[in-house]
Design a protein around this motif. Structure first.
Motif, short mmCIF file in Angstrom:
data_model
loop_
_atom_site.label_atom_id
_atom_site.label_comp_id
_atom_site.label_asym_id
_atom_site.label_seq_id
_atom_site.Cartn_x
_atom_site.Cartn_y
_atom_site.Cartn_z
N GLU A 566 -53.72 26.04 -9.64
CA GLU A 566 -52.82 25.76 -8.51
C GLU A 566 -52.65 24.26 -8.30
OE1 GLU A 566 -53.22 28.47 -4.90
OE2 GLU A 566 -55.10 28.86 -5.95
N LEU A 567 -53.76 23.52 -8.40
CA LEU A 567 -53.70 22.07 -8.24
C LEU A 567 -52.86 21.43 -9.34
CD1 LEU A 567 -57.43 21.43 -7.29
CD2 LEU A 567 -55.46 20.84 -5.85
N LEU A 568 -52.96 21.96 -10.54
CA LEU A 568 -52.22 21.40 -11.67
C LEU A 568 -50.73 21.67 -11.56
CD1 LEU A 568 -52.30 20.12 -14.61
CD2 LEU A 568 -52.43 22.48 -15.42
N THR A 569 -50.37 22.90 -11.23
CA THR A 569 -48.97 23.31 -11.30
C THR A 569 -48.25 23.32 -9.97
OG1 THR A 569 -49.48 25.67 -10.98
CG2 THR A 569 -49.56 24.82 -13.24
N GLY A 570 -49.00 23.41 -8.87
CA GLY A 570 -48.36 23.56 -7.56
C GLY A 570 -47.82 24.95 -7.31
N ARG A 571 -48.12 25.89 -8.22
CA ARG A 571 -47.61 27.26 -8.10
C ARG A 571 -48.65 28.19 -7.49
NH1 ARG A 571 -44.77 28.20 -14.06
NH2 ARG A 571 -44.05 26.05 -14.37
N LYS A 572 -48.17 29.30 -6.92
CA LYS A 572 -49.07 30.31 -6.38
C LYS A 572 -49.72 31.08 -7.53
CE LYS A 572 -46.26 31.03 -2.22
NZ LYS A 572 -45.46 32.00 -1.44
N PRO A 573 -50.94 31.59 -7.32
CA PRO A 573 -51.61 32.34 -8.40
C PRO A 573 -50.91 33.65 -8.73
CG PRO A 573 -52.86 32.47 -6.37
CD PRO A 573 -51.79 31.46 -6.13
N TYR A 574 -50.20 34.19 -7.74
CA TYR A 574 -49.43 35.41 -7.97
C TYR A 574 -48.18 35.33 -7.11
CZ TYR A 574 -48.24 40.34 -8.57
OH TYR A 574 -47.60 41.51 -8.89
N PRO A 579 -39.94 37.45 -11.91
CA PRO A 579 -39.89 38.60 -12.82
C PRO A 579 -41.31 39.05 -13.18
CG PRO A 579 -38.36 36.90 -13.53
CD PRO A 579 -39.16 36.31 -12.41
N ARG A 580 -41.49 40.31 -13.50
CA ARG A 580 -42.82 40.90 -13.66
C ARG A 580 -43.68 40.13 -14.64
NH1 ARG A 580 -44.22 47.28 -14.92
NH2 ARG A 580 -46.50 47.04 -14.79
N MET A 581 -43.11 39.66 -15.73
CA MET A 581 -43.89 38.97 -16.75
C MET A 581 -44.30 37.56 -16.31
SD MET A 581 -44.25 41.19 -19.07
CE MET A 581 -44.91 40.20 -20.39
N GLU A 582 -43.74 37.07 -15.21
CA GLU A 582 -44.03 35.71 -14.75
C GLU A 582 -44.80 35.69 -13.44
OE1 GLU A 582 -40.44 33.46 -14.54
OE2 GLU A 582 -39.72 34.09 -16.51
N GLN A 583 -45.20 36.85 -12.94
CA GLN A 583 -45.82 36.90 -11.62
C GLN A 583 -47.24 36.35 -11.61
OE1 GLN A 583 -45.41 41.02 -10.43
NE2 GLN A 583 -43.27 40.74 -9.79
N CYS A 584 -48.04 36.64 -12.62
CA CYS A 584 -49.44 36.18 -12.67
C CYS A 584 -49.51 34.83 -13.35
CB CYS A 584 -50.29 37.20 -13.40
SG CYS A 584 -52.04 36.73 -13.50
N LEU A 585 -49.93 33.82 -12.61
CA LEU A 585 -49.93 32.44 -13.11
C LEU A 585 -50.82 32.28 -14.34
CD1 LEU A 585 -48.93 29.54 -12.70
CD2 LEU A 585 -50.84 29.19 -11.10
N VAL A 586 -52.03 32.86 -14.33
CA VAL A 586 -52.96 32.72 -15.45
C VAL A 586 -52.34 33.25 -16.73
CG1 VAL A 586 -55.17 33.42 -16.41
CG2 VAL A 586 -55.03 32.74 -14.01
N LYS A 587 -51.78 34.45 -16.66
CA LYS A 587 -51.17 35.05 -17.85
C LYS A 587 -49.97 34.24 -18.34
CE LYS A 587 -52.62 39.78 -16.76
NZ LYS A 587 -52.15 41.15 -16.42
#
Length: 655
Positions: A566-574, A579-587
């Motif tokens: 989250e600190l690196l990207t500024g994005r939420k973890p989920y 779109p479904r394939m982009e919902q989980c940040l780790v994956k």
């Protein structure tokens, strides 16, 4: 047969090689100035400067404000040019710079941690810098003049002044500094001029009596007590606008003056001292009585619990391993002592400090009616957050105190003794980066935990819920937050014996104080989190956590890796809106963490490219290790801390 190069092309190549060969300026200096120029938004006022390349010590076109000696840049003087933006991240490469003056401009953001390391005169006065004083300044052994006046700096000064033997002028005026003067001021033996005007400093100024000052301005602060008589002979002393103690001063002290001068001799005589002694005696008696009443009002601390690897509660006592005396990024720092030499691990030690677990514990036993009044009857407007086990409210008192109250479900406990086991266990967890329990309420149907309130909320709010007017987190601050949180987990996993598991590591549980230092909350509450997928929420839970018994220490490491992401990207973890394939940040991003080109695209746009590429890559490497699917392959939190330290070590010139 080799193809023959056209003559003009060959000549151009030769000229290019020749120009490179005769470039006079040291390349690290050139690179640092290039980054600085770009970070300042390439201002037209800086004639001769370039965003790439150039030869400031050899160009016929003079670089404005730059002075050189041989091939090294030695002075940077950009005062009063109306410049804006930031100063970049590569100033530590300017090892020959002795004068750095960017005063009277419009620079903002935090003062860079990376500054010219051998500077003699450092002048950042008259800008819009915020945050605190970077610890790197404490390593500038040749520093003689430090002017940080007329900015927006805030927080309490840490004990970072014991290694500045040549400092003669210190100006911190017209900022928002608060708290007591650090005891390390006493080691500034060469200090002659001190300007602290118009801040919010408080407490006594006894530490200044040990200095040979000639010009002191303490106006418009919150200093109390009396003025040491040793200050009365200095050439210039301004003390007005402080709530100095009234009445007769004790021996060796002067009364404060609302007019700003303390050069009058206090000849109150024996009667004055007698009255003063009586007042002190009465005050001491009152303090002793108050201490006895508070002790009787508080609940005794007798036993506590710890979490085993699966998060089960154990009512046996925790045995904390003794901690080393080393400083911290948190708000607590040990008394400064003079050292003969600066250790290479000085900054690392600064981050290591945590309070000894054997310190006496003092928790306030609050009544439910007291907390009800302070929270406006637990009104929704005072609610700071809500989790699976509690709601958190802001408690405000008439004397200015602000606390955070966790209102727990009373059905979670079998009775008050069960709740007190919880209180006692949490009270033993004391580290500069862990939210400290300061009180509790234990009444039938009312079980509450009371913590210090952190004014900047949670890291989740700062990263994901801030509006367009909020100040984005700089790269240095993000690394500092990651390192402080890692320190907290290292303490839980490796210092506490047996280890303490957390089970709820996420950005909403990383609270930020006034100086954006991290404080990990919900420590010692793991037994509440039977179903971590419910408590953590999507995106944080490690792959192995399909059932409560599968949660281990390394599961905390995974969750921490997501916070770093989250600190690196500024994005939420989920993010369910994706779109479904982009919902989980780790994956979504794990496969890109070792790709330098992809990594730059992943970096939070709010950073505006102001980060050192090598440090970004190292940071991403740590994340990749933490979020591995096999818990056995994840590093320990001690290993994570060591890896993060390589991102901030003050002698790393590759930032």
């Amino acid at each position: 047969m080799a193809r023959r190069r056209p003559p003009l092309v060959g000549l151009a190549v030769l000229l290019s090689v020749a120009a490179s060969a005769v470039a006079k300026t040291d390349q690290p200096d050139v690179a640092a100035l290039n980054v600085m120029f770009t970070s300042m938004n390439k201002p037209s006022e800086l004639s001769g400067w370039k965003a790439s390349g150039g030869d400031p010590c050899g160009d016929e076109d003079e670089w404005k404000g730059i002075e050189c000696s041989d091939s090294s840049v030695t002075e940077i003087n950009l005062s009063g040019l109306g410049l804006s933006g930031t100063l970049g991240y590569q100033l530590s490469s300017l090892k020959s710079v002795t004068k750095f003056d960017v005063s009277k401009n419009n620079f903002n953001g935090e003062i860079p941690y990376q500054l010219p390391p051998n500077v003699v005169q450092l002048n950042l006065q008259g800008n819009s810098f915020s945050g605190g004083v970077p610890y790197s300044i404490s390593q500038m052994a040749d520093l003689e003049t430090l002017n940080l006046g007329k900015n927006h700096l805030s927080g309490q000064l840490t004990d970072m002044f014991s290694q500045l033997p040549k400092l003669s002028t210190l100006d911190l005026s017209f900022n928002r500094f608060s708290g007591n003067l650090p005891q390390s001021f006493q080691y500034l033996k060469k200090l002659k001029t001190l300007n602290l005007e118009s801040n919010q400093f408080s407490g006594h100024i006894d530490v200044l009596a040990k200095l040979k000052l000639e010009d002191v301005n303490l106006k418009n602060n919150k200093f109390t007590g009396w003025i040491p008589k040793k200050l009365k002979d200095i050439n210039s002393l301004e003390t007005g606008g402080n709530p100095w103690s009234s009445g007769s001063a004790p021996p060796g002290m002067e009364k404060g003056s609302s007019e700003g001068s303390s050069n009058e001799e206090d000849d109150s005589g024996i009667n004055g001292f007698a009255i003063g002694a009586m007042v002190i005696t009465v005050l001491l008696a009152a303090l002793i009585l108050l201490s006895v009443l508070r002790r009787n009002h508080s609940s005794p601390v007798s036993s506590h619990y710890y979490m085993d690897e699966s998060g089960r509660r154990d009512s046996s006592a925790i045995d904390m391993k003794p901690l080393e005396h080393s400083p911290s990024m948190g708000s607590r720092t040990p008394p400064a002592v003079p050292r003969k030499s600066i250790s290479d691990n000085e900054f690392e030690n600064k981050l290591n400090y945590s309070r000894r677990s054997t310190d006496p514990i003092s928790l306030m036993n609050h009544s439910s009616s007291d907390l009800q009044a302070a929270t406006g009857n637990f009104h929704s407007s005072r609610q700071l957050g809500q989790g699976t086990i509690c709601r958190v409210f802001k408690a405000k008192y008439a004397d200015g105190r602000v606390l955070a109250v966790k209102k727990l479900d009373p059905l979670s406990f079998s009775g008050s003794s069960d709740f007190m086991d919880t209180v006692n266990g949490i009270s033993k967890l004391r580290h500069g980066n862990i939210s400290e329990l300061v009180g509790y309420c234990s009444e039938a149907g009312h079980y509450m935990l009371v913590y210090d309130y952190q004014r900047n909320g949670s890291l989740y709010e700062f990263l994901h819920l801030s509006d367009d007017y909020s100040r984005p987190l700089t790269w240095d601050t993000r690394v500092r937050i990651a390192l402080g949180t890692a320190r907290a987990l290292e303490y839980l996993h490796g210092i506490c014996s047996p280890p303490v598991i957390h089970k709820n590591v996420k950005s909403s549980n990383v609270l930020l104080d006034a100086d954006l230092n991290p404080h990990l909350s919900d420590c010692g509450l793991a037994f509440f989190y039977e179903d971590t997928s419910e408590s953590l929420g999507p995106g944080y839970s490690a792959p192995e956590c399909t059932k409560p018994s599968a949660y281990v220490l390394k599961s905390d490491v995974y969750s921490f890796g997501v916070v770093m992401l989250e600190l690196l990207t500024g994005r939420k973890p989920y993010d369910s809106s994706k779109p479904r394939m982009e919902q989980c940040l780790v994956k979504l991003v794990t496969s890109q963490l070792h790709d330098s080109d992809a990594l730059e695209a992943l970096a939070d746009p709010d950073l505006r490219g102001l980060y050192p590429p090598k440090a970004l890559s190292r940071f991403a490497d740590v994340i990749a290790l933490c979020v591995q699917s096999d818990p056995e392959l994840r590093p320990s939190m001690s290993e994570v801390v060591q890896a993060l330290l390589r991102c901030v070590h003050h002698k790393n010139s590759n930032w």
